[in-house]
Design a protein around this motif. Structure first.
Motif, PDB file in Angstrom:
ATOM      1  N   THR B 313     -24.295 -12.585 -10.461  1.00 23.31           N
ATOM      2  CA  THR B 313     -24.685 -13.979 -10.246  1.00 23.31           C
ATOM      3  C   THR B 313     -25.526 -14.507 -11.413  1.00 23.31           C
ATOM      4  O   THR B 313     -26.196 -13.749 -12.090  1.00 23.31           O
ATOM      5  CB  THR B 313     -25.479 -14.128  -8.946  1.00 23.31           C
ATOM      6  OG1 THR B 313     -26.572 -13.209  -8.993  1.00 23.31           O
ATOM      7  CG2 THR B 313     -24.622 -13.840  -7.742  1.00 23.31           C
ATOM      8  N   PRO B 314     -25.485 -15.811 -11.634  1.00 22.69           N
ATOM      9  CA  PRO B 314     -26.217 -16.394 -12.758  1.00 22.69           C
ATOM     10  C   PRO B 314     -27.723 -16.281 -12.578  1.00 22.69           C
ATOM     11  O   PRO B 314     -28.211 -16.254 -11.457  1.00 22.69           O
ATOM     12  CB  PRO B 314     -25.812 -17.867 -12.738  1.00 22.69           C
ATOM     13  CG  PRO B 314     -24.685 -17.970 -11.798  1.00 22.69           C
ATOM     14  CD  PRO B 314     -24.768 -16.827 -10.864  1.00 22.69           C
ATOM     15  N   THR B 315     -28.417 -16.251 -13.708  1.00 26.03           N
ATOM     16  CA  THR B 315     -29.870 -16.188 -13.640  1.00 26.03           C
ATOM     17  C   THR B 315     -30.490 -17.555 -13.931  1.00 26.03           C
ATOM     18  O   THR B 315     -31.680 -17.722 -13.810  1.00 26.03           O
ATOM     19  CB  THR B 315     -30.414 -15.164 -14.657  1.00 26.03           C
ATOM     20  OG1 THR B 315     -29.906 -15.513 -15.945  1.00 26.03           O
ATOM     21  CG2 THR B 315     -29.978 -13.765 -14.320  1.00 26.03           C
ATOM     22  N   GLU B 316     -29.655 -18.510 -14.333  1.00 21.93           N
ATOM     23  CA  GLU B 316     -30.178 -19.862 -14.605  1.00 21.93           C
ATOM     24  C   GLU B 316     -29.588 -20.838 -13.593  1.00 21.93           C
ATOM     25  O   GLU B 316     -28.654 -20.518 -12.882  1.00 21.93           O
ATOM     26  CB  GLU B 316     -29.790 -20.305 -16.034  1.00 21.93           C
ATOM     27  CG  GLU B 316     -30.297 -19.410 -17.135  1.00 21.93           C
ATOM     28  CD  GLU B 316     -31.770 -19.586 -17.451  1.00 21.93           C
ATOM     29  OE1 GLU B 316     -32.363 -20.591 -17.031  1.00 21.93           O
ATOM     30  OE2 GLU B 316     -32.332 -18.692 -18.117  1.00 21.93           O
TER      31      GLU B 316
END
Lengths: 219, 363
Positions: B313-316
């Motif tokens: 999953t994205p961190t931003e």
């Protein structure tokens, strides 16, 4: 940069950049196409442009007999890899989790082994499509750099995804990072190449159908 | 315990039966993926091995690794083997303190020069040496001095192996791993926070049996224990394959023991033996207790994003970026569209009608 940092960069800033280019590019290009418009048709309408347009968006998905006989390989392989891409992108559990995490949308996944097998079939089909393009004199004549580039950026996410799933060669951290990066490459090139057909296809079909529908004929 | 006593004698003296000893040898052989024919070889080697001198240096650490290795509820064979090495210096476990302790270390290093095993837990600060000292000696100096006479170095725990938590961002002490500083000695990394006790005894048994270090992966971890990922050996793997995930720690999926991937499990990217060897004498391991794997035996696990978000999953904030992009895209699209229209209009305006006279001029 360690592998973990690379993965974090790919999951963070790189994904942000890719998303911005992808969304901005698509919105801009679609608007540009729609704004080109059509000349006002002064003839009296003999049928519904809207109905004709919508109908053609669907009916063009079924090849007519003559075309099918002439280009059997192109049509069959085209269907296989497009369906394969749909299954591997949208029905693989970790991908759905990603969409769920980002947009809060979720739907049921296919069992992982089914997606795995689909990925293999899709990879083989894409290779066959490339060989066909290279071997067929007409296809080769019509193909330019961007056609091979588009093939490559479509193929890479599948290949890296397959390798990452089976964890072949590199560390899993590196493999998943490379997989995400390959998707980001696809996203960045998407709006500026023939990959835009994902959207423009339906616009074009609608126009064709609407013109015919207005005249009261089948497209 | 005399230094000349063999391991076999030491074990018998402590009440370990022959059967118990051979069971340990067989388990060690199978865990290290050695053929059954190697069991007697291991047994014979361990039986007659002189207790090797081990010097244990603890740097920037939490003593969790030592706790892991020594806190067995009943004395296990592994525990006894551990007791039966000549642990000449370990500032947590040894009775001596102060200058007597340091004298013990210096004596051991002198007497067993080139033969002792150096065990290190904790990372080493490279910024200000004052961040961590023992008897006024900086960690770095002590490591470099002790490494000179070592036959091999075992980096126990993620801090010694990869820098661990002290090296996590922003790494205020400039912490580094043993292998960042020592390059001329065989190093075996036994990462984990803490590592599984049997892994270190297995590594020591391998060294005693063959006189060599076990086969290592590219992160210098023994392949026998770190060759497979948690995910590959996880008993919850079938749920991952079926797409059945626990969504929260208290939903139906969690109660049914479904896959913890969605809750942030790092099993797919973590290589360790937890899923097979397990903890607390084979009782269970974190995933079995309902908690996702943190990935503690991997480099940089502390900086790898939230423990509770899935690895893919994205961190931003992606939706926010997408919303801005839609706005910018619309503006760009309208501008381009307007430019196209202006161009079209310009060409319409510039259009001149061709008359018969114009055509006549051609003649």
């Amino acid at each position: 940069m360690t592998e973990t940092e690379f993965l974090l960069w790919v999951r963070g800033p790189a994904l942000q950049i890719a998303t911005i280019v992808f969304v901005l590019g698509i919105v801009a290009r679609i608007l540009q196409m729609v704004m080109l418009g059509r000349k006002a048709n002064l003839a009296e309408a003999r049928g519904s442009a809207l109905a004709g347009g919508l109908r053609t968006m669907v009916t063009r998905s079924v090849p007519d007999k003559g075309t099918f006989q002439r280009s059997t390989f192109t049509i069959v392989s085209g269907y296989i890899f497009h369906i394969g891409l749909f299954v591997t992108i949208f029905l693989f559990a970790p991908h759905i989790l990603l969409v769920d995490e980002v947009f809060g949308l979720s739907w049921p996944a296919l069992p992982t082994p089914v997606v795995d097998a689909t990925a293999v079939v899709t990879i083989i089909t894409l290779l066959a499509v490339l060989i066909h393009r290279l071997k067929d004199p007409v296809m080769r004549f019509l193909s330019g750099f961007s056609d091979y580039l588009v093939w490559l950026v479509t193929f890479l996410p599948l290949l890296t995804g397959y390798i990452a799933f089976h964890r072949i060669g590199l560390s899993p951290t590196m493999l998943i990072a490379l997989h995400i990066l390959s998707v980001e490459l696809l996203m960045v090139l998407f709006p500026f190449t023939k990959l835009m057909h994902t959207f423009s296809l339906f616009i074009a079909r609608y126009y064709n159908g609407a013109i015919a529908g207005y005249k009261g004929v089948h497209s | 315990m005399s230094k000349d006593e063999t391991l076999g004698e030491a074990l018998r003296r402590q009440g370990v039966t022959r059967r118990g000893f051979l069971k340990f040898c067989a388990a060690t052989a199978s865990m290290m993926a050695l053929p059954p024919s190697m069991v007697p070889v291991i047994a014979a080697a361990l039986e007659s091995a002189r207790r090797p001198s081990v010097i244990w240096l603890s740097f920037q650490e939490c003593t969790g690794c030592t706790e892991s290795l020594t806190r067995s509820h009943s004395p296990t064979v592994e525990g006894l083997i551990f007791d039966s090495i000549s642990l000449d210096y370990h500032h947590t476990l040894q009775a001596a303190s102060g200058s007597a302790a340091e004298a013990a270390r210096e004596t051991a290093m002198e007497e067993n020069h080139g033969k002792y095993i150096l065990v290190v837990d904790g990372s080493i600060p490279t910024d200000n040496p004052g961040y961590s000292t023992i008897a006024g000696i900086s960690n770095r100096d002590m490591l470099e001095e002790a490494a000179k006479g070592a036959a091999a170095i075992v980096s126990v725990g993620t801090c010694a192996a990869f820098g661990g938590i002290p090296a996590a961002k922003p790494n205020p002490t400039g912490a580094v791993s043993v292998s960042d500083l020592v390059h001329d000695k065989p190093i075996i990394n036994v990462p984990g926070c803490p590592p599984i006790p049997v892994v270190i005894t297995g590594v020591l048994a391998h060294y005693l049996t063959f006189g060599t270090i076990p086969e290592l992966d590219d992160l210098k971890r023994p392949k026998a224990y770190y060759g497979k990922s948690i995910h590959d050996r996880c008993y919850r793997r079938p749920f991952y394959d079926k797409g059945l995930f626990a969504e929260t720690f208290d939903d139906e999926g969690a109660r049914k023991g479904w896959c913890l991937y969605k809750l942030g499990c790092k099993g797919p990217t973590t290589y360790n033996a937890c899923a097979t060897v397990k903890w607390n004498e084979g009782t269970s391991f974190p995933i079995e207790s309902g908690h996702p794997c943190l990935g503690c035996s991997e480099p940089g696990f502390w900086d790898g994003g939230s423990f509770y978000s899935a690895i893919s999953t994205p961190t931003e904030d992606i939706p926010k970026a997408a919303v801005y992009a839609v706005g910018a895209g619309a503006a760009a699209g309208v501008a381009l569209g307007a430019m196209n229209r202006a161009k079209k209009q310009k060409s319409v305006d510039a259009h001149e009608k061709v008359t018969i006279d114009d055509l006549d001029k051609e003649k």
